[in-house]
Motif scaffolding. Structure first.
Motif, PDB file in Angstrom:
ATOM      1  N   GLU A   3       0.827  -1.204   0.000  1.00  0.00           N
ATOM      2  CA  GLU A   3       0.000   0.000   0.000  1.00  0.00           C
ATOM      3  C   GLU A   3       0.861   1.253   0.000  1.00  0.00           C
ATOM      4  N   LEU A   4       1.989   1.213   0.714  1.00  0.00           N
ATOM      5  CA  LEU A   4       2.872   2.365   0.849  1.00  0.00           C
ATOM      6  C   LEU A   4       4.235   2.064   0.247  1.00  0.00           C
ATOM      7  N   VAL A   5       4.850   3.093  -0.335  1.00  0.00           N
ATOM      8  CA  VAL A   5       6.212   2.990  -0.854  1.00  0.00           C
ATOM      9  C   VAL A   5       6.943   4.282  -0.519  1.00  0.00           C
ATOM     10  N   TRP A   6       8.251   4.203  -0.551  1.00  0.00           N
ATOM     11  CA  TRP A   6       9.083   5.403  -0.402  1.00  0.00           C
ATOM     12  C   TRP A   6       9.478   5.896  -1.796  1.00  0.00           C
ATOM     13  N   TYR A   7       9.124   7.135  -2.107  1.00  0.00           N
ATOM     14  CA  TYR A   7       9.574   7.755  -3.354  1.00  0.00           C
ATOM     15  C   TYR A   7      10.882   8.484  -3.059  1.00  0.00           C
ATOM     16  N   ALA A   8      11.981   7.993  -3.607  1.00  0.00           N
ATOM     17  CA  ALA A   8      13.295   8.601  -3.386  1.00  0.00           C
ATOM     18  C   ALA A   8      13.531   9.687  -4.421  1.00  0.00           C
ATOM     19  N   ALA A   9      13.398  10.925  -4.015  1.00  0.00           N
ATOM     20  CA  ALA A   9      13.618  12.074  -4.903  1.00  0.00           C
ATOM     21  C   ALA A   9      15.071  12.516  -4.798  1.00  0.00           C
ATOM     22  N   TYR A  10      15.715  12.678  -5.940  1.00  0.00           N
ATOM     23  CA  TYR A  10      17.112  13.126  -5.970  1.00  0.00           C
ATOM     24  C   TYR A  10      17.262  14.427  -6.739  1.00  0.00           C
ATOM     25  N   GLY A  11      16.178  14.897  -7.351  1.00  0.00           N
ATOM     26  CA  GLY A  11      16.202  16.132  -8.129  1.00  0.00           C
ATOM     27  C   GLY A  11      15.343  17.204  -7.480  1.00  0.00           C
ATOM     28  N   SER A  12      14.517  17.870  -8.280  1.00  0.00           N
ATOM     29  CA  SER A  12      13.747  19.004  -7.753  1.00  0.00           C
ATOM     30  C   SER A  12      12.725  18.593  -6.701  1.00  0.00           C
ATOM     31  N   ASN A  13      12.272  17.330  -6.722  1.00  0.00           N
ATOM     32  CA  ASN A  13      11.279  16.899  -5.742  1.00  0.00           C
ATOM     33  C   ASN A  13      11.875  16.575  -4.378  1.00  0.00           C
ATOM     34  N   THR A  14      13.187  16.807  -4.207  1.00  0.00           N
ATOM     35  CA  THR A  14      13.729  16.756  -2.854  1.00  0.00           C
ATOM     36  C   THR A  14      13.073  17.848  -2.004  1.00  0.00           C
ATOM     37  N   ARG A  15      12.641  18.891  -2.662  1.00  0.00           N
ATOM     38  CA  ARG A  15      11.989  19.998  -1.953  1.00  0.00           C
ATOM     39  C   ARG A  15      10.501  19.692  -1.814  1.00  0.00           C
ATOM     40  N   ARG A  16      10.042  19.620  -0.588  1.00  0.00           N
ATOM     41  CA  ARG A  16       8.673  19.195  -0.316  1.00  0.00           C
ATOM     42  C   ARG A  16       7.645  20.070  -1.024  1.00  0.00           C
ATOM     43  N   GLY A  17       7.865  21.381  -1.029  1.00  0.00           N
ATOM     44  CA  GLY A  17       6.910  22.278  -1.667  1.00  0.00           C
ATOM     45  C   GLY A  17       6.756  21.997  -3.143  1.00  0.00           C
ATOM     46  N   ARG A  18       7.842  21.628  -3.776  1.00  0.00           N
ATOM     47  CA  ARG A  18       7.791  21.289  -5.210  1.00  0.00           C
ATOM     48  C   ARG A  18       7.011  19.984  -5.418  1.00  0.00           C
ATOM     49  N   LEU A  19       7.280  18.997  -4.578  1.00  0.00           N
ATOM     50  CA  LEU A  19       6.588  17.723  -4.692  1.00  0.00           C
ATOM     51  C   LEU A  19       5.084  17.887  -4.506  1.00  0.00           C
ATOM     52  N   LEU A  20       4.683  18.780  -3.628  1.00  0.00           N
ATOM     53  CA  LEU A  20       3.253  18.945  -3.356  1.00  0.00           C
ATOM     54  C   LEU A  20       2.479  19.416  -4.580  1.00  0.00           C
ATOM     55  N   HIS A  21       3.148  20.073  -5.525  1.00  0.00           N
ATOM     56  CA  HIS A  21       2.456  20.445  -6.762  1.00  0.00           C
ATOM     57  C   HIS A  21       2.099  19.213  -7.584  1.00  0.00           C
ATOM     58  N   TYR A  22       2.909  18.178  -7.513  1.00  0.00           N
ATOM     59  CA  TYR A  22       2.584  16.930  -8.196  1.00  0.00           C
ATOM     60  C   TYR A  22       1.512  16.141  -7.452  1.00  0.00           C
TER      61      TYR A  22
END
Length: 205
Positions: A3-22
């Motif tokens: 049900e849950l996975v870890w998304y390992a961001a190494y680029g712009s989505n390291t920044r939480r605010g950026r990820l929240l747009h997705y």
């Protein structure tokens, strides 16, 4: 399928605010188009720093940032600073779909990557899924290009992009400014074009 996975961001989505747009939808600062967001708009349940085997390098040309984009080669020798976000498997599929210029709900089947450690879905820049391991008993997943570090010309990242990556890694609160600046300056594509001092200076501008 977990049900849950870890998304390992190494680029712009390291920044939480950026990820929240997705995840929530909306137009990131500087972007010309809004992201539709995930079908499940809840924020990550946790975000933690992680280090992965492999190398982050900069190549191709970003229409948003100009300069090279970050890609991950899990087979190259090195160490990657990343930020793992705990999301549902459905959310990860929707995030991956948006990075692949597809609509939420049409994201990739995660089974091959979870089984084999990698799944090439297409020729696009982020159309290869990688499962580099597990964290707290849950799979870690990310996406990258189908090619390897030595297969494409390197391209130095732009100032704004590097600043964004550095800020995201500092948000993880595992590495200090000196470590983050040195790490990014040493990544192929940035090395020789950026110094640790210049990267650190971006954070003070």
């Amino acid at each position: 399928m977990p049900e849950l996975v870890w998304y390992a961001a190494y680029g712009s989505n390291t920044r939480r605010g950026r990820l929240l747009h997705y995840i929530e939808g909306g137009r990131p600062p500087g972007a010309s188009l809004a992201s539709p967001g995930c079908r499940d708009p809840r924020p990550p349940r946790a975000s933690v720093p992680v280090e992965l085997r492999g190398v982050v390098y900069f190549a191709t040309e970003s229409a948003l940032w100009s300069g090279g984009r970050a890609f991950y080669d899990p087979d190259a020798r090195g160490r990657v600073y990343a930020r793992a976000h705990l999301v549902t498997a459905e959310q990860f599929r929707d995030i991956a779909a948006q990075e692949m210029y597809r609509a939420p709900g049409t994201g990739p089947d995660l089974t091959p990557a979870l089984r084999d450690g990698r799944a090439r879905l297409g020729e696009g820049r982020y159309e290869t899924l990688v499962c580099p391991g597990t964290l707290d008993g849950l799979p870690v997943l990310t996406f990258t290009a189908p090619w390897a570090l030595g297969d494409v010309p390197l391209n130095a990242p732009a100032e704004g992009y590097l600043r964004h990556l550095a800020a995201g890694l500092l948000e993880a609160a595992a590495w200090d400014e000196t470590a983050v600046a040195g790490y990014l300056a040493a990544c192929p594509g940035a090395a020789g074009r950026w110094t640790a001092e210049r990267v650190a200076g971006l954070l003070r501008d």
